[in-house]
Scaffold this motif. Structure first.
Motif, PDB file in Angstrom:
ATOM      1  N   UNK A  36       0.824  -1.198   0.000  1.00  0.00           N
ATOM      2  CA  UNK A  36       0.000   0.000   0.000  1.00  0.00           C
ATOM      3  C   UNK A  36       0.864   1.256   0.000  1.00  0.00           C
ATOM      4  N   UNK A  37       1.953   1.212   0.747  1.00  0.00           N
ATOM      5  CA  UNK A  37       2.846   2.364   0.837  1.00  0.00           C
ATOM      6  C   UNK A  37       3.434   2.686  -0.544  1.00  0.00           C
ATOM      7  N   UNK A  38       3.857   1.647  -1.226  1.00  0.00           N
ATOM      8  CA  UNK A  38       4.428   1.816  -2.559  1.00  0.00           C
ATOM      9  C   UNK A  38       3.380   2.374  -3.518  1.00  0.00           C
ATOM     10  N   UNK A  39       2.182   1.858  -3.391  1.00  0.00           N
ATOM     11  CA  UNK A  39       1.082   2.309  -4.239  1.00  0.00           C
ATOM     12  C   UNK A  39       0.823   3.799  -4.029  1.00  0.00           C
ATOM     13  N   UNK A  40       0.794   4.201  -2.772  1.00  0.00           N
ATOM     14  CA  UNK A  40       0.532   5.605  -2.455  1.00  0.00           C
ATOM     15  C   UNK A  40       1.638   6.495  -3.016  1.00  0.00           C
ATOM     16  N   UNK A  41       2.882   6.029  -2.922  1.00  0.00           N
ATOM     17  CA  UNK A  41       4.015   6.787  -3.485  1.00  0.00           C
ATOM     18  C   UNK A  41       3.872   6.934  -4.989  1.00  0.00           C
ATOM     19  N   UNK A  42       3.559   5.830  -5.644  1.00  0.00           N
ATOM     20  CA  UNK A  42       3.439   5.858  -7.096  1.00  0.00           C
ATOM     21  C   UNK A  42       2.258   6.709  -7.563  1.00  0.00           C
ATOM     22  N   UNK A  43       1.207   6.705  -6.761  1.00  0.00           N
ATOM     23  CA  UNK A  43       0.027   7.488  -7.103  1.00  0.00           C
ATOM     24  C   UNK A  43       0.352   8.968  -7.274  1.00  0.00           C
ATOM     25  N   UNK A  44       1.298   9.432  -6.447  1.00  0.00           N
ATOM     26  CA  UNK A  44       1.659  10.854  -6.501  1.00  0.00           C
ATOM     27  C   UNK A  44       2.249  11.233  -7.848  1.00  0.00           C
ATOM     28  N   UNK A  45       2.767  10.245  -8.553  1.00  0.00           N
ATOM     29  CA  UNK A  45       3.480  10.537  -9.798  1.00  0.00           C
ATOM     30  C   UNK A  45       2.578  10.573 -11.022  1.00  0.00           C
TER      31      UNK A  45
END
Ligand code: GDP
Ligand code: MG
Length: 280
Positions: free
Chosen positions: A14-23
């Motif tokens: 989930x953390x990785x997903x949230x990071x990628x979402x910002x991009x």
């Protein structure tokens, strides 16, 4: 069924997903056209809230076209952008690209009015295991697509794939865990292969599948396995199929495990027919 998704990995995923979402500007949410409800997790609605989203009903070549039409109408009424895809053949991909471009047009016009230069649309793919994310990315980008890393302002290890002049795609999809829910959701995920067969009791699963098919796709089932369906239970149907196929263990009992695997394979390959498990 008591299934523990990604034990210990969920928080990290989930953390990785949230990071990628910002991009990204756009989230391409892959779902399985046979199970549009079970293959998405409503928890993610809040996560993707601020993003432009497009729902892709993948594996539509395996789904019942009549039911898929019902889903299309259902989504249209709600104003949800949706596209039906076959990622193996590439069917629907053109429509998707054009929808994404249209989706971003308004923002780019606003940007242009403010004197900002047009930049590529950035998108990412999300979906539950086995829904077809890798196949979809390959189909969308093709072999000739160039992969670019190290773009200014972008984290170093992120790889972007140029889909065309206007759309860039993050090459790592966001893996979503399916909704932990009622038994029906679990079964639908099991039937379609989102849950690994090794951790399931295949005979029980297939008996349930046969029960669903005997109610909703009786003709398909009768034709494929030469059955006459009256009111047999799923287990009885499984045994009849094993018998008529001569699936026996060395000691002479019916090999219901082998039969189950066969039926599941044929269902997943649409050999029994194009079958949907959920209606709007
Ligand atoms: N029939 C059909 N099979 C598909 C489609 N998309 C993916 N698959 C198959 O589904 C399986 C899982 O696909 P994969 O891309 O590995 O899923 P991922 O786990 O989400 O990356 C593979 O056997 C694919 O060939 C589709 O649109 N139609
Ligand atoms: Mg994959």
């Amino acid at each position: 069924m008591n299934i523990n998704w990604y034990p210990g990995h969920m928080a990290k995923t989930k953390k990785l997903l949230v990071e990628n979402l910002k991009l990204v500007d756009v989230v391409i949410e892959l779902m399985d056209a046979r199970i549009p409800i079970s293959s998405r997790n409503p928890d993610f609605d809040s996560l993707f809230n601020s993003k432009k989203r497009i729902w892709c009903l993948n594996k539509s070549d395996l789904a019942d076209p009549i039911i898929s039409d019902e889903w299309r109408k259902y989504y249209n009424i709600q104003g949800i952008d949706c596209v039906f895809l076959n990622s193996r053949s590439g069917q629907g991909i053109k429509e998707l690209i054009s929808n994404i471009e249209t989706m971003m047009e308004e923002k780019f016009s606003r940007d242009a009015a403010r004197g900002l230069r047009r930049r590529p649309i950035r998108a990412m793919v999300t979906g539950i295991p086995n829904v077809g994310k890798s196949t979809f990315i390959n189909s969308l980008t093709g072999r000739s697509a160039t992969r670019t890393g190290d773009r200014p302002g972008v984290t170093k290890d992120k790889q972007w794939i140029k889909v065309n002049k206007v759309i860039h795609l993050l090459d790592t999809p966001g893996i979503l865990w399916p909704r932990l829910g009622d038994e029906k959701t679990g079964l639908n995920l099991a039937f379609t292969g989102a849950i690994k067969d090794e951790i399931m009791d295949l005979e029980t699963i297939v008996a349930k599948l046969l029960e669903y098919l005997s109610c909703n796709y009786r003709k398909n089932l009768e034709e494929r396995y030469n059955l006459t369906i009256s009111n047999q239970t799923g287990i009885m149907l499984l045994e009849e199929i094993c018998k008529s196929r001569g699936l026996l263990l060395p000691a002479g009992q019916l090999d219901t495990l082998k039969g189950s695997q066969k039926i599941l394979d044929e269902f997943r390959g649409a050999v029994i027919g194009r079958i949907s498990l959920e209606k709007p």
